[in-house]
Design an enzyme around this catalytic site. Structure first.
Site, PDB file in Angstrom:
ATOM      1  N   LYS A 170      35.299  36.406  45.413  1.00  0.00           N
ATOM      2  CA  LYS A 170      34.468  35.206  45.339  1.00  0.00           C
ATOM      3  C   LYS A 170      35.376  34.083  44.847  1.00  0.00           C
ATOM      4  CE  LYS A 170      32.417  32.610  43.064  1.00  0.00           C
ATOM      5  NZ  LYS A 170      32.551  31.096  42.959  1.00  0.00           N
ATOM      6  N   GLY A 201      30.630  31.034  47.619  1.00  0.00           N
ATOM      7  CA  GLY A 201      29.368  30.701  46.969  1.00  0.00           C
ATOM      8  C   GLY A 201      29.568  30.110  45.595  1.00  0.00           C
ATOM      9  N   GLY A 203      29.279  29.953  41.459  1.00  0.00           N
ATOM     10  CA  GLY A 203      29.481  30.917  40.396  1.00  0.00           C
ATOM     11  C   GLY A 203      28.200  31.493  39.819  1.00  0.00           C
ATOM     12  N   PRO A 204      27.213  30.633  39.474  1.00  0.00           N
ATOM     13  CA  PRO A 204      25.984  31.173  38.877  1.00  0.00           C
ATOM     14  C   PRO A 204      25.157  32.035  39.822  1.00  0.00           C
ATOM     15  CG  PRO A 204      26.259  28.846  38.353  1.00  0.00           C
ATOM     16  CD  PRO A 204      27.266  29.166  39.406  1.00  0.00           C
ATOM     17  N   GLY A 207      28.826  34.547  42.064  1.00  0.00           N
ATOM     18  CA  GLY A 207      29.704  35.105  41.045  1.00  0.00           C
ATOM     19  C   GLY A 207      28.963  36.013  40.081  1.00  0.00           C
ATOM     20  N   GLU A 245      41.777  36.284  32.626  1.00  0.00           N
ATOM     21  CA  GLU A 245      42.854  35.324  32.383  1.00  0.00           C
ATOM     22  C   GLU A 245      42.193  33.982  32.163  1.00  0.00           C
ATOM     23  OE1 GLU A 245      45.033  32.399  32.645  1.00  0.00           O
ATOM     24  OE2 GLU A 245      45.373  32.858  34.762  1.00  0.00           O
ATOM     25  N   CYS A 279      46.652  26.510  33.411  1.00  0.00           N
ATOM     26  CA  CYS A 279      46.207  27.096  32.146  1.00  0.00           C
ATOM     27  C   CYS A 279      47.368  27.347  31.191  1.00  0.00           C
ATOM     28  CB  CYS A 279      45.436  28.389  32.400  1.00  0.00           C
ATOM     29  SG  CYS A 279      46.310  29.563  33.443  1.00  0.00           S
ATOM     30  N   GLU A 369      41.426  22.880  25.291  1.00  0.00           N
ATOM     31  CA  GLU A 369      42.081  22.786  26.585  1.00  0.00           C
ATOM     32  C   GLU A 369      41.488  21.615  27.371  1.00  0.00           C
ATOM     33  OE1 GLU A 369      43.550  25.898  29.912  1.00  0.00           O
ATOM     34  OE2 GLU A 369      41.400  25.921  29.528  1.00  0.00           O
TER      35      GLU A 369
END
Length: 462
Positions: A170, A201, A203-204, A207, A245, A279, A369
């Site tokens: 995904k 698609g 995430g909510p 995922g 990660e 990141c 971040e």
């Protein structure tokens, strides 16, 4: 741009089960460049079931044959590198040269490394009176981010296939087009039907359905720490393995003996790379008090050379987020020496390359971040103070140390609470493990350590 209007499931492109679509927007000019289906829980279920059905045969496939399929995949990705680069530039806004040199080239190297590992890894060994087998963990849910869209796909899918696992991918909804190109490459490489499956698609929806699916054995996720916590909690309730990660706030420690100009210039380039959407970026530059003013002057000059050439951030929400952090830095007393919250262009989601001086360790911009082209420069009194500042966040993903003597830098790096440290500008190594301490994640990617995430161990006693 070319886009499929279905999902890649069980070796073919199938119509989505729902009518909704996701518009893919070029963040450089805010134009729609493609549309992909917004997958549903039903699409996810079909993909997972295909992966489950394909698992026994793929797990039983000889490692040499799995290696051959990965080598073929590497070759297809290499042959389509120009199309890949153009696609990433269209959906991420990355300058084309960077897309060619990084977004298209690095995945080829990583896929090649796993082709070699699949052929050479000792999946069985003798330990005393036992034979120890390493076996695939099963069906893998790979949920990938938008910042390095193809690299993150390959860094999960290639070791999973090398281990004998099957996969449902995904990808991030901002960058799904290169994921579709990857599915085409998998098909062209001759990977058997059902071994790799793609569901685009949100995430909510997609995922979450993938992470919660009872037939998924491992969830590998790259993204924010907040989402990683939710995925970890979901997987933990079912006692599934996770590989996470997550975020970073990496320190670039410049010791007094270092080549200051080189360390500062490389450090600024590191933060501005990929528009700061990395990141592992060294977003905190730590400089001794006696060299601080010179370092600030060098960093401001280096950032000014980038102008608006670094490309946009991924979307309007991210632009607003980064600009909000810049405003927060000013409000908390940091001194702007380059850039600022104003967008350098009228159109597109651009953020000016920004450098802050007079940053203290407790400021928001030194702790959280930002994920944009924003550098904070902090002063330290001595090495112990530098170590305290470097280790003084909830993150521990990456970092850098510069010193005139390599052994001095290594001694400092060994005391840093972080998963990867570059010494005097050390080059990227696709075989070295990558992953974090503390809230930067769980597990490792790349090389043999990345392969190990997708294996489980069985011992037979004689």
């Amino acid at each position: 741009m070319k886009a499929h209007d279905g999902m890649y499931i069980d070796g073919e492109w199938r119509p989505a089960t729902g009518p909704d679509v996701i518009e893919v927007v070029n963040p450089a000019d805010e134009q729609v460049v493609g549309r992909v289906p917004a997958g549903t829980a039903e699409d996810v279920d079909l993909a997972v079931r295909a992966a489950r059905a394909a698992l026994p045969a793929w797990a039983a496939t000889a490692p040499a044959e799995r290696a051959a399929r990965l080598a073929a995949l590497r070759d297809v990705l290499a042959a389509r590198k120009d199309e890949i680069a153009e696609t990433v530039t269209a959906e991420l806004g990355s300058p084309l040269k960077f897309s060619q040199n990084v977004h298209a080239a690095v995945p080829v190297a990583v896929a090649g490394s796993y082709a070699e590992l699949a052929a050479t890894h000792p999946f069985e060994e003798k330990v005393g009176n036992s034979t120890v087998h390493q076996e695939p963990i099963g069906v893998v849910a790979a949920i990938t981010p938008w910042n390095y869209p193809l690299h993150q796909i390959v860094a999960k899918v290639a070791p999973a296939l090398a281990a004998g696992c099957t996969v449902v991918l995904k990808p991030a909804e901002d960058t799904p087009l290169v994921a579709q190109l990857f599915a085409e490459a998998v098909h062209e490489a001759g990977v058997p039907a059902g071994v790799f499956n793609l569901v685009t698609g949100l995430g909510p929806v997609a995922g979450q359905a993938l992470a919660e699916h009872p037939e998924v054995d491992l969830v590998s996720f790259t993204g924010s720490t907040a989402v990683g916590r939710r995925i970890g909690a979901t997987a933990g309730a079912a006692l599934k393995k996770v590989a996470l990660e997550l975020g970073g706030k990496s320190a670039n420690v410049i010791l007094p003996s270092a080549d200051l100009a080189k360390a500062v210039n490389v450090g600024v380039a590191n933060v501005m790379s990929n528009s700061g959407q990395t990141c592992s970026a060294w977003t905190r530059m730590l400089v001794h008090r006696d060299q601080y003013d010179e370092a600030v002057e060098l960093a401001a000059a280096a950032a000014a050379k980038y102008g608006d050439r670094i490309g946009p951030v991924v979307n309007a929400k991210q632009q607003a987020r980064v600009r909000g952090y810049i405003e927060k830095g000013v409000d908390e007393g940091a001194r702007l020496v380059a850039g600022g919250p104003e967008s350098p262009r009228e159109r597109g989601y651009f953020v000016a390359p920004t450098v802050f001086a007079d940053v203290t360790p407790d400021m928001t911009i030194a702790q959280e971040e930002i994920f944009g082209p924003v550098l904070s420069i902090l002063r330290y009194e001595d090495e112990e103070d530098a170590l305290r500042i470097a280790n003084g966040t909830v993150y521990g993903l990456a970092g850098a140390v510069w010193a005139g003597d390599e052994s001095e830098a290594v001694a400092f790096a060994r005391r840093m609470d972080t998963g990867q440290v570059d010494i005097n500008g050390g080059r990227f190594n696709p075989l070295a493990p990558f992953g974090g301490y503390k809230q930067s994640g769980v597990g490792r990617e790349l090389g043999s350590h990345g392969l190990a995430e997708y294996l489980q161990t069985k011992s037979l006693q004689f």
